[in-house]
Design a protein around this motif. Sequence first.
Motif, mmCIF file in Angstrom:
data_model
loop_
_atom_site.group_PDB
_atom_site.id
_atom_site.type_symbol
_atom_site.label_atom_id
_atom_site.label_comp_id
_atom_site.label_asym_id
_atom_site.label_seq_id
_atom_site.Cartn_x
_atom_site.Cartn_y
_atom_site.Cartn_z
ATOM 1 N N TYR A 358 34.518 43.051 33.850
ATOM 2 C CA TYR A 358 34.641 42.076 32.766
ATOM 3 C C TYR A 358 35.706 41.039 33.074
ATOM 4 O O TYR A 358 35.580 39.875 32.678
ATOM 5 C CB TYR A 358 34.985 42.801 31.463
ATOM 6 C CG TYR A 358 35.166 41.886 30.278
ATOM 7 C CD1 TYR A 358 34.064 41.282 29.661
ATOM 8 C CD2 TYR A 358 36.430 41.608 29.779
ATOM 9 C CE1 TYR A 358 34.225 40.442 28.575
ATOM 10 C CE2 TYR A 358 36.606 40.773 28.688
ATOM 11 C CZ TYR A 358 35.500 40.182 28.090
ATOM 12 O OH TYR A 358 35.674 39.335 27.022
ATOM 13 N N ALA A 359 36.759 41.427 33.786
ATOM 14 C CA ALA A 359 37.872 40.503 34.005
ATOM 15 C C ALA A 359 38.577 40.799 35.321
ATOM 16 O O ALA A 359 38.520 41.912 35.849
ATOM 17 C CB ALA A 359 38.869 40.594 32.858
ATOM 18 N N GLN A 360 39.227 39.777 35.850
ATOM 19 C CA GLN A 360 40.125 39.923 36.985
ATOM 20 C C GLN A 360 41.175 38.825 36.885
ATOM 21 O O GLN A 360 40.976 37.819 36.203
ATOM 22 C CB GLN A 360 39.374 39.826 38.313
ATOM 23 C CG GLN A 360 38.834 38.445 38.643
ATOM 24 C CD GLN A 360 38.176 38.395 40.009
ATOM 25 O OE1 GLN A 360 37.328 39.221 40.333
ATOM 26 N NE2 GLN A 360 38.569 37.422 40.814
ATOM 27 N N LEU A 361 42.306 39.011 37.552
ATOM 28 C CA LEU A 361 43.351 38.001 37.499
ATOM 29 C C LEU A 361 42.889 36.728 38.202
ATOM 30 O O LEU A 361 42.429 36.789 39.347
ATOM 31 C CB LEU A 361 44.632 38.519 38.146
ATOM 32 C CG LEU A 361 45.343 39.656 37.413
ATOM 33 C CD1 LEU A 361 46.599 40.070 38.172
ATOM 34 C CD2 LEU A 361 45.704 39.254 35.988
ATOM 35 N N PRO A 362 42.982 35.596 37.552
ATOM 36 C CA PRO A 362 42.556 34.340 38.170
ATOM 37 C C PRO A 362 43.527 33.891 39.255
ATOM 38 O O PRO A 362 44.696 34.269 39.271
ATOM 39 C CB PRO A 362 42.544 33.349 37.001
ATOM 40 C CG PRO A 362 43.498 33.919 36.015
ATOM 41 C CD PRO A 362 43.432 35.404 36.160
#
Length: 400
Positions: A358-362
């Motif tokens: 769903y997410a990861q550090l940009p």
Amino acid sequence: MVFTNSSGLVDGGFRVLGLGLVALLSACARNTRPEVPLPPRVTLQQATQLVPPDEKDREGWAQDVLAALEAHRLYPSAEAVCSVLAVIEQESGFEPNPAVPGLARIVQERLEAYADKLGPLGPPTIKALLEGKAPGETQTFEQRLKLVKTERDLDRVFRELLEHYETEHPKTYTAAQLASALFKSSRLEDLNPITTAGSMQVSVRFSADLAGGDEQAERRVREELYTRGGGVYYGTARLLGYEAHYDDPIYRFADYNAGFYASRNAAVQAQVSRLTSIKLVQDGDLLAYDKQGEPVDEDSNSLKALLAFRARYAPEDLSERRVRKDALKEKEREFEETDTWEAIKHSYQEVTGEAPTYAQLPTVTIRSPKLSGDRSTAWFAQSVNKRYQRCMGRYTALPK
């Protein structure tokens, strides 16, 4: 983390630890919300103990944090309180009006750069602006700018300068604005380096929009941000006032620096990049934006990759028009309900055999005149997260 509105319904944020992403997505697909028991409500006494012990007026900060959560109808869980406190500690060290080392030098460099962009008109225009005095002041704007120490000092000088020339010297002001347009430089208003302010270094533009969006709102907000309560109020709204299905607070900290849903969108960029073999900077922006935060007409590399994904994996199910329309929702939670989102997640699972994250550090580089060197969004998020974890450790140690 759980945030709720006044009705008590789950309204967004990190879900209670242990709630799996699969269960969450399944619930969303059924248009139902998972029933999550609310954690204990943090009291003022407890919140005071969560403020780092060496800070002055711990109870005052605790009061303002709890007041901001209440004002935005966010449930005062330990996770919510510690998230706000961690950003305050990272951004200002609990200073409502933080001093900026070398601020006078920063101002001088910005003025010189602006003058250079104006060409031959630059030096005399800037000189004319700075030689004036605001009503009731004995020093010129140039003299006052050399003495500024804090953000509020600098902010006030710039605003008084612009107001003075708009009313007292409209010809000079118009000439500077015209020269700015001719040389495609910044507006005079953009000379003000204070774009984030207060104890949480929240975006002035975001705060002004929240307060109404007009010029009067921005003037009022710029003063409010330098008060302890005002800085916490607007910063809390920016940090926690939107729904996202993050299972770790570090992603929300990254969003605070890089923009709404940057962590979620960075994961989408990584998945589209892998599916199409198109290398993308995973910065959390699917579109390209101007200085005012509005999408530009030119296609970004990420949008080109989305269109390439459509052509390869969903030519019959997705039209180019649909992809472009869906991408306009990238700064909203509703992007997760679009056909484009669904196609990307489904194709990634099918092609790679892996569940899409769903997410990861940009990947974003932070450059600011307030910083001595370049930083990254990942650095910011990790630094805030360390402070958050220490705060949660203090909460765990409190007598229950």
